[in-house]
Write an enzyme that holds these catalytic residues in place. Structure first.
Site, PDB file in Angstrom:
ATOM      1  N   ASP A   9       0.968  -1.261   0.037  1.00  0.00           N
ATOM      2  CA  ASP A   9       0.000   0.047   0.257  1.00  0.00           C
ATOM      3  C   ASP A   9       0.854   1.375  -0.082  1.00  0.00           C
ATOM      4  O   ASP A   9       2.082   1.195   0.439  1.00  0.00           O
ATOM      5  CB  ASP A   9      -0.894  -0.065   1.284  1.00  0.00           C
ATOM      6  CG  ASP A   9      -1.756   1.435   1.408  1.00  0.00           C
ATOM      7  OD1 ASP A   9      -2.420   1.619   0.560  1.00  0.00           O
ATOM      8  OD2 ASP A   9      -1.419   2.095   2.411  1.00  0.00           O
ATOM      9  N   ALA A  10       0.449   2.397  -0.482  1.00  0.00           N
ATOM     10  CA  ALA A  10       1.232   3.496  -0.541  1.00  0.00           C
ATOM     11  C   ALA A  10       1.083   4.485   0.641  1.00  0.00           C
ATOM     12  O   ALA A  10       2.065   4.674   1.208  1.00  0.00           O
ATOM     13  CB  ALA A  10       0.780   4.505  -1.975  1.00  0.00           C
ATOM     14  N   TYR A  11       0.059   5.219   0.596  1.00  0.00           N
ATOM     15  CA  TYR A  11      -0.375   6.322   1.577  1.00  0.00           C
ATOM     16  C   TYR A  11      -0.324   5.524   3.264  1.00  0.00           C
ATOM     17  O   TYR A  11      -1.273   4.994   3.544  1.00  0.00           O
ATOM     18  CB  TYR A  11      -1.553   7.026   1.279  1.00  0.00           C
ATOM     19  CG  TYR A  11      -1.399   7.535   0.040  1.00  0.00           C
ATOM     20  CD1 TYR A  11      -0.464   8.680  -0.302  1.00  0.00           C
ATOM     21  CD2 TYR A  11      -2.037   7.231  -1.303  1.00  0.00           C
ATOM     22  CE1 TYR A  11      -0.373   9.434  -1.260  1.00  0.00           C
ATOM     23  CE2 TYR A  11      -1.805   7.653  -2.298  1.00  0.00           C
ATOM     24  CZ  TYR A  11      -0.926   8.890  -2.425  1.00  0.00           C
ATOM     25  OH  TYR A  11      -0.797   9.288  -3.817  1.00  0.00           O
ATOM     26  N   ARG A  45      -7.040  12.166   7.048  1.00  0.00           N
ATOM     27  CA  ARG A  45      -6.614  10.979   6.740  1.00  0.00           C
ATOM     28  C   ARG A  45      -8.001   9.926   6.892  1.00  0.00           C
ATOM     29  O   ARG A  45      -8.523   9.136   6.252  1.00  0.00           O
ATOM     30  CB  ARG A  45      -5.698  10.149   7.691  1.00  0.00           C
ATOM     31  CG  ARG A  45      -5.300   8.641   7.178  1.00  0.00           C
ATOM     32  CD  ARG A  45      -4.940   8.382   5.653  1.00  0.00           C
ATOM     33  NE  ARG A  45      -4.372   7.262   5.462  1.00  0.00           N
ATOM     34  CZ  ARG A  45      -4.487   6.598   4.299  1.00  0.00           C
ATOM     35  NH1 ARG A  45      -4.697   7.212   3.187  1.00  0.00           N
ATOM     36  NH2 ARG A  45      -3.962   5.277   4.207  1.00  0.00           N
TER      37      ARG A  45
END
Length: 227
Positions: A9-11, A45
């Protein structure tokens, strides 16, 4: 079966999503923002993720940049800063320049030296992901960057996880999927991937049908798990 493919996953996993608000608060002239930035980062977020889930459930897909803006607008209004257009613009600009967590380059390099395939699988739109990868300087350590935009629905829809096998031709059991989101790691485990949850904040385990295989404090242990 041995792990051949490491998917991230990135974020929040490779890229520090709090960096935009934290860095804005450190800029000259934004002293008044310094008391607000932790709440802004947290609410931004949370709303960003909530909006992806709600859009997936209702079938009203949009790209991740839109939900990123929507989440920020909610967070700013919640902190009484909804009218600060300059701050909004600066925060959005900084989101394209997120920092990688300190251990990320060495971790990815170790995986590549061990012959592993490495890639991102993210809700992020392709242009956002390209900006983050280039800003962090890790493009040469990744074999590909996969975005949900190719299937038009956010995680944890199974068609998103299908992208890995379709791209790399690997069995589910050959994949180590790594995420800082407990729900994402759990969903990937239920899908059939081997999973690692990077629980940087020490959160409780999500109550979902499947659970991650491994829980870590950061990414330094990933090469050992994938060996």
């Amino acid at each position: 079966m041995a792990i051949t493919t490491c998917i991230f996953d990135a974020y929040g996993t490779l890229f520090d999503v709090a960096a935009a608000a934290r860095n804005a608060a450190a800029e000259p002239g934004r002293e008044g923002f310094r008391d607000h930035w932790p709440a802004i980062a947290e609410h931004w977020r949370l709303k960003q993720l909530q909006y992806t889930w709600l859009r997936a459930i209702t079938g009203h897909h949009t790209d991740f940049w839109q939900v990123t803006q929507d989440g920020l607008d909610w967070a700013l209004e919640a902190e009484g800063l909804g009218g600060d257009a300059d701050l909004r613009e600066r925060l959005l600009q900084l989101y394209w320049e997120l920092e990688a967590f300190p251990e990320v380059p060495a971790m990815l390099r170790a995986l590549k030296e061990a012959g592993k395939t490495t890639a991102i699988l993210s809700n992020g739109s392709p242009d956002m992901l390209d900006g983050a990868v280039q800003s962090a300087g890790i493009g040469d350590l990744l074999d590909d960057v996969l975005s949900v935009e190719s299937v038009g629905v956010f995680k944890p829809a199974h068609v998103v996880y299908d992208l890995v096998g379709n791209r790399f031709g690997c069995a589910k059991s050959e994949v180590l999927f790594v995420s800082s989101n407990g729900w994402d790691a759990a969903a990937a485990a239920g899908y059939g991937f081997r999973t690692a949850w990077v629980n940087r904040a020490g959160q409780p385990m999500d109550r979902l049908p499947a659970t991650p295989d491994t829980t870590l404090n950061d990414l330094t242990g990933i090469p050992e798990i994938a060996a």
